[in-house]
Design a protein around this motif. Structure first.
Motif, PDB file in Angstrom:
ATOM      1  N   ILE A 152       0.839  -1.199   0.000  1.00  0.00           N
ATOM      2  CA  ILE A 152       0.000   0.000   0.000  1.00  0.00           C
ATOM      3  C   ILE A 152       0.875   1.250   0.000  1.00  0.00           C
ATOM      4  O   ILE A 152       0.568   2.240  -0.682  1.00  0.00           O
ATOM      5  CB  ILE A 152      -0.950   0.002   1.209  1.00  0.00           C
ATOM      6  N   ARG A 153       1.943   1.231   0.752  1.00  0.00           N
ATOM      7  CA  ARG A 153       2.834   2.394   0.791  1.00  0.00           C
ATOM      8  C   ARG A 153       3.429   2.659  -0.597  1.00  0.00           C
ATOM      9  O   ARG A 153       3.515   3.812  -1.036  1.00  0.00           O
ATOM     10  CB  ARG A 153       3.956   2.170   1.805  1.00  0.00           C
ATOM     11  N   THR A 154       3.809   1.591  -1.290  1.00  0.00           N
ATOM     12  CA  THR A 154       4.331   1.745  -2.654  1.00  0.00           C
ATOM     13  C   THR A 154       3.283   2.334  -3.582  1.00  0.00           C
ATOM     14  O   THR A 154       3.565   3.251  -4.366  1.00  0.00           O
ATOM     15  CB  THR A 154       4.804   0.388  -3.194  1.00  0.00           C
ATOM     16  N   LEU A 155       2.050   1.829  -3.486  1.00  0.00           N
ATOM     17  CA  LEU A 155       0.976   2.345  -4.330  1.00  0.00           C
ATOM     18  C   LEU A 155       0.659   3.798  -3.995  1.00  0.00           C
ATOM     19  O   LEU A 155       0.439   4.628  -4.884  1.00  0.00           O
ATOM     20  CB  LEU A 155      -0.282   1.492  -4.162  1.00  0.00           C
ATOM     21  N   TYR A 156       0.622   4.106  -2.698  1.00  0.00           N
ATOM     22  CA  TYR A 156       0.312   5.473  -2.279  1.00  0.00           C
ATOM     23  C   TYR A 156       1.358   6.448  -2.814  1.00  0.00           C
ATOM     24  O   TYR A 156       1.016   7.508  -3.349  1.00  0.00           O
ATOM     25  CB  TYR A 156       0.244   5.553  -0.754  1.00  0.00           C
ATOM     26  N   GLU A 157       2.614   6.092  -2.688  1.00  0.00           N
ATOM     27  CA  GLU A 157       3.681   6.957  -3.185  1.00  0.00           C
ATOM     28  C   GLU A 157       3.607   7.105  -4.702  1.00  0.00           C
ATOM     29  O   GLU A 157       3.903   8.166  -5.247  1.00  0.00           O
ATOM     30  CB  GLU A 157       5.035   6.410  -2.754  1.00  0.00           C
ATOM     31  N   ARG A 158       3.177   6.051  -5.380  1.00  0.00           N
ATOM     32  CA  ARG A 158       3.022   6.137  -6.831  1.00  0.00           C
ATOM     33  C   ARG A 158       1.918   7.116  -7.208  1.00  0.00           C
ATOM     34  O   ARG A 158       2.063   7.894  -8.151  1.00  0.00           O
ATOM     35  CB  ARG A 158       2.718   4.758  -7.421  1.00  0.00           C
ATOM     36  N   THR A 159       0.808   7.095  -6.467  1.00  0.00           N
ATOM     37  CA  THR A 159      -0.263   8.045  -6.782  1.00  0.00           C
ATOM     38  C   THR A 159       0.217   9.480  -6.611  1.00  0.00           C
ATOM     39  O   THR A 159      -0.142  10.366  -7.393  1.00  0.00           O
ATOM     40  CB  THR A 159      -1.511   7.817  -5.908  1.00  0.00           C
ATOM     41  N   VAL A 160       1.034   9.704  -5.591  1.00  0.00           N
ATOM     42  CA  VAL A 160       1.569  11.045  -5.361  1.00  0.00           C
ATOM     43  C   VAL A 160       2.528  11.438  -6.477  1.00  0.00           C
ATOM     44  O   VAL A 160       2.471  12.543  -7.025  1.00  0.00           O
ATOM     45  CB  VAL A 160       2.271  11.112  -3.984  1.00  0.00           C
ATOM     46  N   ASP A 161       3.416  10.525  -6.842  1.00  0.00           N
ATOM     47  CA  ASP A 161       4.431  10.820  -7.859  1.00  0.00           C
ATOM     48  C   ASP A 161       3.836  11.115  -9.228  1.00  0.00           C
ATOM     49  O   ASP A 161       4.359  11.942  -9.976  1.00  0.00           O
ATOM     50  CB  ASP A 161       5.403   9.645  -7.992  1.00  0.00           C
ATOM     51  N   TYR A 162       2.737  10.447  -9.563  1.00  0.00           N
ATOM     52  CA  TYR A 162       2.211  10.531 -10.924  1.00  0.00           C
ATOM     53  C   TYR A 162       0.995  11.441 -11.073  1.00  0.00           C
ATOM     54  O   TYR A 162       0.352  11.424 -12.127  1.00  0.00           O
ATOM     55  CB  TYR A 162       1.896   9.137 -11.459  1.00  0.00           C
ATOM     56  N   GLY A 163       0.674  12.235 -10.044  1.00  0.00           N
ATOM     57  CA  GLY A 163      -0.403  13.192 -10.282  1.00  0.00           C
ATOM     58  C   GLY A 163      -1.153  13.684  -9.078  1.00  0.00           C
ATOM     59  O   GLY A 163      -1.818  14.717  -9.145  1.00  0.00           O
ATOM     60  N   ALA A 164      -1.087  12.956  -7.947  1.00  0.00           N
ATOM     61  CA  ALA A 164      -1.806  13.435  -6.770  1.00  0.00           C
ATOM     62  C   ALA A 164      -1.158  14.686  -6.185  1.00  0.00           C
ATOM     63  O   ALA A 164      -1.811  15.450  -5.480  1.00  0.00           O
ATOM     64  CB  ALA A 164      -1.885  12.336  -5.709  1.00  0.00           C
ATOM     65  N   HIS A 165       0.126  14.895  -6.470  1.00  0.00           N
ATOM     66  CA  HIS A 165       0.832  16.152  -6.184  1.00  0.00           C
ATOM     67  C   HIS A 165       1.496  16.618  -7.474  1.00  0.00           C
ATOM     68  O   HIS A 165       1.771  15.808  -8.359  1.00  0.00           O
ATOM     69  CB  HIS A 165       1.922  15.946  -5.119  1.00  0.00           C
ATOM     70  N   PRO A 166       1.762  17.914  -7.616  1.00  0.00           N
ATOM     71  CA  PRO A 166       2.478  18.396  -8.798  1.00  0.00           C
ATOM     72  C   PRO A 166       3.932  17.914  -8.773  1.00  0.00           C
ATOM     73  O   PRO A 166       4.768  18.470  -8.066  1.00  0.00           O
ATOM     74  CB  PRO A 166       2.399  19.923  -8.673  1.00  0.00           C
ATOM     75  N   ASN A 167       4.216  16.844  -9.477  1.00  0.00           N
ATOM     76  CA  ASN A 167       5.547  16.266  -9.509  1.00  0.00           C
ATOM     77  C   ASN A 167       6.046  16.108 -10.943  1.00  0.00           C
ATOM     78  O   ASN A 167       5.253  16.120 -11.892  1.00  0.00           O
ATOM     79  CB  ASN A 167       5.570  14.898  -8.810  1.00  0.00           C
ATOM     80  N   GLU A 168       7.339  15.900 -11.063  1.00  0.00           N
ATOM     81  CA  GLU A 168       7.968  15.783 -12.391  1.00  0.00           C
ATOM     82  C   GLU A 168       7.364  14.650 -13.211  1.00  0.00           C
ATOM     83  O   GLU A 168       7.129  14.791 -14.409  1.00  0.00           O
ATOM     84  CB  GLU A 168       9.481  15.568 -12.205  1.00  0.00           C
ATOM     85  N   ARG A 169       7.118  13.502 -12.589  1.00  0.00           N
ATOM     86  CA  ARG A 169       6.593  12.368 -13.340  1.00  0.00           C
ATOM     87  C   ARG A 169       5.198  12.659 -13.881  1.00  0.00           C
ATOM     88  O   ARG A 169       4.850  12.225 -14.980  1.00  0.00           O
ATOM     89  CB  ARG A 169       6.573  11.119 -12.454  1.00  0.00           C
ATOM     90  N   ALA A 170       4.392  13.356 -13.097  1.00  0.00           N
ATOM     91  CA  ALA A 170       3.057  13.715 -13.564  1.00  0.00           C
ATOM     92  C   ALA A 170       3.141  14.614 -14.791  1.00  0.00           C
ATOM     93  O   ALA A 170       2.318  14.522 -15.706  1.00  0.00           O
ATOM     94  CB  ALA A 170       2.280  14.400 -12.451  1.00  0.00           C
ATOM     95  N   LEU A 171       4.143  15.492 -14.813  1.00  0.00           N
ATOM     96  CA  LEU A 171       4.286  16.427 -15.930  1.00  0.00           C
ATOM     97  C   LEU A 171       4.837  15.739 -17.173  1.00  0.00           C
ATOM     98  O   LEU A 171       4.287  15.851 -18.260  1.00  0.00           O
ATOM     99  CB  LEU A 171       5.205  17.574 -15.515  1.00  0.00           C
ATOM    100  N   THR A 172       5.920  14.985 -16.993  1.00  0.00           N
ATOM    101  CA  THR A 172       6.597  14.420 -18.167  1.00  0.00           C
ATOM    102  C   THR A 172       5.868  13.220 -18.763  1.00  0.00           C
ATOM    103  O   THR A 172       6.025  12.931 -19.948  1.00  0.00           O
ATOM    104  CB  THR A 172       8.030  14.010 -17.804  1.00  0.00           C
ATOM    105  N   SER A 173       5.048  12.525 -17.964  1.00  0.00           N
ATOM    106  CA  SER A 173       4.352  11.354 -18.500  1.00  0.00           C
ATOM    107  C   SER A 173       3.270  11.726 -19.495  1.00  0.00           C
ATOM    108  O   SER A 173       2.800  10.871 -20.259  1.00  0.00           O
ATOM    109  CB  SER A 173       3.742  10.532 -17.356  1.00  0.00           C
TER     110      SER A 173
END
Length: 240
Positions: A152-173
């Motif tokens: 769950i921690r891995t999944l939660y961090e993935r949601t944050v990285d890919y769009g739940a927060h403004p992050n580089e991965r959310a932008l570049t993906s």
């Protein structure tokens, strides 16, 4: 007006044009990505089954949070099937947070009242924040099931990285770059076509829904077992 005909004025402006694309993308995903959609569908079926069999619960907050988690999951399914591979991740984070909060309340006496009184005063707000931080709810899960906590921690961090927060991965993906002569054009895709970004978002959606259900199973184990949801979750775990 036939049920499948749009109303007058539909797609005459930029917003409804965009919503029309989303509508047709949902149909396209249903038709062209049946294997991926079926995973989302099977998770939803498990959610729907338990959500409709929560009569006479011992407490009220955990069932209500299950319903909100299911609602967020369905919102996420609509976003990802529409091709909104970045915008889906805030909803996926909510799916997990509702489940984590429910477990945190179940495992800590009096926390439900603290949570319900959050908006009564500044002191109540601070008390709730102290008890319901992300680390606190994750620690409760870790104490209950360390193996599930890691997933769950891995999944939660993935949601944050890919769009739940403004992050580089959310932008570049969801970005494309086109070079022509002396100019470089950057395109930001609100909606993506079939490809790695959509496949990643779809699989994450099914994994998050399954993860939330596994958390709720710790609170409603007998009902999950009686309704034969548990073996279905075990089978989904093998595929996700």
């Amino acid at each position: 007006m036939a049920a499948k005909e749009p109303p007058n004025g539909w797609a005459d402006d930029e917003l409804t044009k965009f919503l029309d694309i989303i509508h047709w993308n949902n149909w396209a995903t249903f038709s062209n990505n049946s294997a991926e959609f079926q995973l989302l569908q099977r998770v939803d079926h498990a959610f729907h089954t338990i959500a409709n069999n929560l009569n006479r619960p011992e407490t009220i907050l955990e069932p209500m949070l299950l319903l909100r988690s299911h609602s967020a999951y369905r919102a996420a399914c609509g976003l990802v099937m529409g091709g909104q591979a970045v915008d889906v991740f805030p909803s996926l984070r909510s799916v997990l947070e509702y489940a984590l909060y429910a477990l945190h309340i179940r495992r800590n006496s009096g926390y439900g009242e603290v949570w319900m009184r959050r908006h009564e005063s500044a002191e109540s707000m601070m008390a709730c924040r102290r008890k319901f931080g992300t680390k606190k709810v994750m620690d409760t899960l870790a104490a209950a099931d360390q193996s599930l906590h890691e997933k769950i921690r891995t999944l939660y961090e993935r949601t944050v990285d890919y769009g739940a927060h403004p992050n580089e991965r959310a932008l570049t993906s969801s970005m494309q770059m086109r070079a022509g002569g002396d100019d470089v054009e950057f395109l930001h895709l609100y909606v993506v076509d079939d490809g790695p970004a959509l496949a990643h978002a779809t699989k994450t959606g099914a994994q998050v829904g399954l993860g939330a259900l596994l958390i709720f199973r710790m609170m409603f184990k007998e009902r999950f077992d009686i309704l034969e949801i548990t073996p279905k979750l075990d089978e989904l775990k093998k595929q996700l």
